[in-house]
Design a protein around this motif. Sequence first.
Motif, PDB file in Angstrom:
ATOM      1  N   GLU A  92      -6.319  -7.755  -2.071  1.00 25.22           N
ATOM      2  CA  GLU A  92      -7.496  -8.609  -1.579  1.00 25.22           C
ATOM      3  C   GLU A  92      -7.074 -10.001  -1.304  1.00 25.22           C
ATOM      4  OE1 GLU A  92     -10.938  -8.339  -4.396  1.00 25.22           O
ATOM      5  OE2 GLU A  92     -11.386 -10.710  -3.566  1.00 25.22           O
ATOM      6  N   ARG A 140      -2.920  -4.809  -8.477  1.00 22.00           N
ATOM      7  CA  ARG A 140      -2.703  -4.544  -7.269  1.00 22.00           C
ATOM      8  C   ARG A 140      -4.020  -4.573  -6.255  1.00 22.00           C
ATOM      9  NH1 ARG A 140       0.524  -0.339  -4.504  1.00 22.00           N
ATOM     10  NH2 ARG A 140       1.467   0.164  -6.471  1.00 22.00           N
ATOM     11  N   ASP A 141      -5.332  -4.339  -6.667  1.00 19.27           N
ATOM     12  CA  ASP A 141      -6.432  -4.625  -6.013  1.00 19.27           C
ATOM     13  C   ASP A 141      -6.636  -6.244  -5.593  1.00 19.27           C
ATOM     14  OD1 ASP A 141      -6.968  -2.174  -5.830  1.00 19.27           O
ATOM     15  OD2 ASP A 141      -8.408  -2.078  -7.500  1.00 19.27           O
ATOM     16  N   ARG A 142      -6.299  -6.665  -6.687  1.00 18.73           N
ATOM     17  CA  ARG A 142      -6.405  -8.366  -6.730  1.00 18.73           C
ATOM     18  C   ARG A 142      -5.362  -8.957  -5.489  1.00 18.73           C
ATOM     19  NH1 ARG A 142      -4.927 -13.328  -8.719  1.00 18.73           N
ATOM     20  NH2 ARG A 142      -3.754 -12.457 -10.325  1.00 18.73           N
ATOM     21  N   ARG A 157       0.900  -1.182  -0.037  1.00 18.22           N
ATOM     22  CA  ARG A 157       0.034   0.064   0.040  1.00 18.22           C
ATOM     23  C   ARG A 157       0.738   1.326   0.012  1.00 18.22           C
ATOM     24  NH1 ARG A 157      -4.919  -2.318   3.965  1.00 18.22           N
ATOM     25  NH2 ARG A 157      -6.078  -2.822   2.109  1.00 18.22           N
TER      26      ARG A 157
END
Length: 160
Positions: A136, A131-133, A121
Amino acid sequence: MSLQRPVGSDHQLARLLQIGVVLEEVVEARADQHAQLTDEVTDPELRDMLDEAVEESAEHRDRLESLIDELDAETVPFEEIQTLVAAQYETDRDTDGVLYDQLANEETAYKFYDDLIGAIRASDVEFGVDRDRLIETLSEIREEEADGVEDVTRLMEDRE
């Protein structure tokens, strides 16, 4: 390589994910060894917890390896880690020793993923994986480690 600083490249991310794979392999191998070596495995709750830890670590390892594959990097073969763990494996064979060891493993994994998520982050690098996956996936694994800490703690409290 530090988790105190933002992740600076795909190469660094791949190495950190490989550390996660090794960590999961160690947890998996230790839980499996506890299950095989401990007389207390006749306790169904302890047996279930160790079996679940083995399955969960294998699943976490698969998820991490999938992310590493997208970064086009190699992982450390599981057999090498298993041999290292077996060579250095000296654990208490009583129930408390197994539970404390399992608790330490779960806490170490939780802290690693928490630090890794923070380092990702804090990074402004564009990675070769979404990045989101990535966050997550790591967050889900971190929460499962937190659940593992709670399960072991509850089992320890029940035995007091």
